[in-house]
Design an enzyme around this catalytic site. Structure first.
Site, short mmCIF file in Angstrom:
data_model
loop_
_atom_site.label_atom_id
_atom_site.label_comp_id
_atom_site.label_asym_id
_atom_site.label_seq_id
_atom_site.Cartn_x
_atom_site.Cartn_y
_atom_site.Cartn_z
N GLU A 66 10.85 1.30 9.35
CA GLU A 66 11.79 2.33 8.86
C GLU A 66 11.11 3.66 9.12
OE1 GLU A 66 14.68 2.49 7.66
OE2 GLU A 66 15.16 0.39 7.27
N GLY B 90 7.54 4.79 7.31
CA GLY B 90 6.68 5.94 7.56
C GLY B 90 7.07 6.63 8.85
N SER B 91 6.08 7.27 9.48
CA SER B 91 6.40 8.10 10.64
C SER B 91 6.45 7.28 11.93
CB SER B 91 5.34 9.19 10.78
OG SER B 91 4.10 8.59 11.06
N LYS C 162 0.84 -1.21 0.00
CA LYS C 162 0.00 0.00 0.00
C LYS C 162 0.87 1.25 0.00
CE LYS C 162 -2.17 2.70 3.19
NZ LYS C 162 -2.22 3.92 2.38
N GLU D 131 11.00 16.26 13.76
CA GLU D 131 11.18 16.05 12.32
C GLU D 131 10.22 16.97 11.56
OE1 GLU D 131 9.73 12.39 10.52
OE2 GLU D 131 11.53 12.28 9.29
N CYS E 154 13.63 10.82 4.71
CA CYS E 154 13.92 10.44 6.09
C CYS E 154 15.38 10.65 6.46
CB CYS E 154 13.56 8.99 6.30
SG CYS E 154 14.39 7.91 5.11
N THR F 9 2.89 6.38 13.47
CA THR F 9 2.22 5.26 12.77
C THR F 9 2.96 3.96 13.04
OG1 THR F 9 1.59 6.82 11.04
CG2 THR F 9 1.28 4.51 10.55
N GLY F 10 4.28 4.03 13.09
CA GLY F 10 5.07 2.83 13.40
C GLY F 10 4.68 2.25 14.75
P1 NAD Z 1 2.74 8.08 7.73
O1 NAD Z 1 3.21 7.28 8.90
O2 NAD Z 1 1.71 9.11 7.97
O3 NAD Z 1 2.12 7.12 6.60
C1 NAD Z 1 2.88 6.09 6.02
C2 NAD Z 1 1.94 5.01 5.50
O4 NAD Z 1 1.25 4.44 6.61
C3 NAD Z 1 0.87 5.50 4.53
O5 NAD Z 1 0.70 4.54 3.52
C4 NAD Z 1 -0.36 5.58 5.42
O6 NAD Z 1 -1.57 5.45 4.72
C5 NAD Z 1 -0.14 4.39 6.34
N1 NAD Z 1 -0.85 4.46 7.62
C6 NAD Z 1 -1.31 5.55 8.27
N2 NAD Z 1 -1.90 5.18 9.42
C7 NAD Z 1 -1.81 3.84 9.50
C8 NAD Z 1 -2.20 2.88 10.48
N3 NAD Z 1 -2.84 3.22 11.60
N4 NAD Z 1 -1.91 1.58 10.24
C9 NAD Z 1 -1.25 1.21 9.13
N5 NAD Z 1 -0.87 2.07 8.17
C10 NAD Z 1 -1.14 3.37 8.36
O7 NAD Z 1 4.03 8.70 7.08
P2 NAD Z 1 4.11 9.75 5.89
O8 NAD Z 1 3.72 11.09 6.38
O9 NAD Z 1 3.46 9.19 4.68
O10 NAD Z 1 5.69 9.72 5.59
C11 NAD Z 1 6.62 10.53 6.24
C12 NAD Z 1 7.34 9.76 7.32
O11 NAD Z 1 7.97 8.61 6.78
C13 NAD Z 1 8.47 10.60 7.92
O12 NAD Z 1 8.48 10.44 9.32
C14 NAD Z 1 9.72 9.98 7.31
O13 NAD Z 1 10.90 10.18 8.03
C15 NAD Z 1 9.33 8.54 7.23
N6 NAD Z 1 10.16 7.83 6.25
C16 NAD Z 1 11.08 6.94 6.69
C17 NAD Z 1 11.91 6.28 5.79
C18 NAD Z 1 12.98 5.31 6.24
O14 NAD Z 1 13.49 4.59 5.39
N7 NAD Z 1 13.36 5.27 7.50
C19 NAD Z 1 11.78 6.54 4.43
C20 NAD Z 1 10.83 7.46 4.01
C21 NAD Z 1 10.02 8.10 4.93
#
Ligand code: NAD
Length: 480
Positions: free
Chosen positions: A249, A227-228, A175, A384, A285, A231-232
């Site tokens: 990640e 992701g963030s 996704k 961040e 990130c 959410t992680g």
């Molecule tokens: P986000 O956490 O808001 O969303 C990421 C994904 O998670 C999206 O597909 C979203 O729909 C999904 N999501 C949201 N809520 C969820 C839930 N409750 N359960 C499961 N999935 C859910 O992140 P974002 O704003 O899209 O991305 C930015 C973040 O990602 C920043 O913190 C950035 O540092 C991080 N990031 C990390 C890496 C890495 O490799 N470490 C790479 C790129 C981005």
């Protein structure tokens, strides 16, 4: 206005809409106009995709690795063939400069080929256990992997971050971020007939339904998330009841450290590249968003930084000569702007940028921004921002500076600038992060394990570690 024809998800070998027909709008951040829509997957769609992946598992896990590798190489070729089209979709949908999105597609194809070659490493061992016994281990791929990725490298993440699991013999439900899903939907069309039915499913939609539905699904034993941090944390919690194997990640607030012997001007130019101003407007990130510059070279560094930032061309991401496009979507733009206001209110010096660029009245544009005189009690130093805002902090005491560099919840990357090799290696050890560059811009060679320490994540990607994380080792002892 460019309109993208409505596109569908890939579930169980078919291109489908959401089961209830629901969609989310896709907004072009350059024009602020809706250019298409994406299916907003329901819980039922998630169930169908997970069931399809599970059904595909016995055949896919039993497919010789050479054959899986061949299909992955075909997959990489397909990306190369459609590079321009996919890059243009990301430029339209997420405002990312088209030239850097072409580079993202190429980089994704390379990562896929890397895992295609690595697929044979999904092997076991024999363990010495005496003349009358045979003990061996066997790699058992997970029957389904959920792969959830963010908005910031749309086609690169959705295409390449499924490769390790597929190479390992695990079917995937992937996704993308809901703010930039159009290239993922085009990818769904392209790969529909490439892999056996159900091996790769691509669903789109909200985090609350599609994302949470996947990451908490009782039939999904393995979740790999990018992701963030918040959410992680939710994904870890969602995995707890069924003891899922979760890898994460997450975000970063990465330090770059400039020593007094470094050539300040070169380091300043490198800091702009390391902050990913030009490639992704700081929405990366690994960006070096806190630069600790030794007081002896601070003035030279800041002058060169401001000069380099003023050279960046902000504008239409569809143009090849554009360095910076808009921020990917409205809510994120407002968040980035609020951090600029916070920096000013907290007393940092705005050395460059901070405003909407002249002549760009529409779109989520902001100038490349640099704050100096930043201290670690400020929000812009701790949190961040994930946008084109760099903070410069000065230092003269090494221990104090290292303590500050590590005084954040994150530990993703670090960057050291010095010509003293011992100092460089010592500092690389002292930075509490998972990936360190020395005299570089954070570019990583294919195959170098990537993953954060502390709240920046769990596990390593883009490497053998990632491939092996998509299966378990079964040990078997045979009495002869
Ligand atoms: P986000 O956490 O808001 O969303 C990421 C994904 O998670 C999206 O597909 C979203 O729909 C999904 N999501 C949201 N809520 C969820 C839930 N409750 N359960 C499961 N999935 C859910 O992140 P974002 O704003 O899209 O991305 C930015 C973040 O990602 C920043 O913190 C950035 O540092 C991080 N990031 C990390 C890496 C890495 O490799 N470490 C790479 C790129 C981005």
């Amino acid at each position: 206005m460019t309109t993208i024809q409505s596109r569908k998800m890939l579930i169980d070998g078919e291109l489908v809409n959401a089961s209830n027909g629901a969609t989310l709008p896709a907004e072009n951040p350059t024009t602020e106009q809706v250019i298409g829509d994406l299916p907003d997957a329901t819980a039922e769609d998630v169930d169908r995709a997970v069931a399809a992946a599970r059904r595909a598992s016995p055949e896919w896990s039993g497919t010789p690795w050479t054959q899986r590798g061949r299909l992955l190489r075909d997959y990489a070729d397909l990306l190369d063939e459609h590079r321009d089209e996919l890059a243009e979709l990301d430029a339209l949908d997420a405002g990312l400069p088209v030239a850097s999105m072409r580079a993202d597609v190429t980089s994704a194809a390379n990562e896929i080929r890397y895992f295609a070659g690595l697929a044979g490493e999904t092997k076991g061992q024999t363990i010495p256990s005496g003349p009358d016994q045979l003990t061996y281990t066997e790699f058992v791929p997970y029957p389904v992997v959920a792969r959830i990725v963010p908005f910031n490298h749309p086609i690169k993440f959705i295409s390449s971050k499924v490769a390790a699991a597929l190479a390992a013999g695990a079917p995937v439900v992937a996704k993308p971020g809901e703010q930039s899903s159009l290239s993922a939907l085009r990818l769904a069309e392209l790969v529909k007939d490439l892999f056996p039915v159900g091996v790769l499913n691509i669903i789109t939609g909200s985090g609350a339904t599609a994302g949470a539905g996947l990451s908490g699904h009782p039939d999904v034993p393995r979740v790999a998330f990018t992701g963030s941090v918040p959410t992680g944390a939710r994904i870890m919690a969602a995995g707890a009841p069924t003891i899922k194997h979760v890898s994460l990640e997450l975000g970063g607030k990465n330090p770059m450290i400039v020593f007094p012997d470094a050539e300040a001007e070169r380091a300043a130019v490198a800091s702009v590249a390391a902050m990913n101003f030009a490639r992704s407007m700081g929405q990366s990130c690994g960006s070096s968003s806190r630069v600790f510059v030794h007081r002896d070279v601070k003035d030279r560094f800041v002058n060169a930084l401001v000069k380099r930032l003023s050279e960046l061309k902000v504008g239409d991401p569809m143009r090849d000569d554009t360095d910076m496009g808009p921020i990917a979507f409205r809510a994120h733009y407002e968040k980035v702007c609020s951090y600029v206001e916070a920096g000013i209110e907290e007393g940092a010096t705005l050395a460059h940028g901070g405003k909407r660029p002249a002549g760009l009245d529409t779109g989520f544009f902001i100038e490349p921004t640099a704050f100096t005189d930043v201290t670690m009690d400020m929000r812009i130093a701790k949190e961040e921002i994930f946008g084109p805002v760099v903070s410069v902090l000065d230092w003269d005491d090494y221990d104090e500076m290292i303590a500050q560099a590590n005084d954040v919840e994150f530990g993703l990357t670090g960057n050291v600038w010095t010509n003293d090799i011992s100092q460089a290696l010592r500092t690389a050890r002292h930075i509490d992060s998972g990936y360190i560059s020395v005299n570089g811009t954070g570019k990583r060679p294919t195959g170098s394990p990537f993953g954060g320490f502390k709240s920046s994540g769990l596990g390593k990607e883009s490497s053998l570690d990632e491939l092996l994380s998509y299966g378990r080792n079964k040990s078997v002892t045979v009495i002869l």
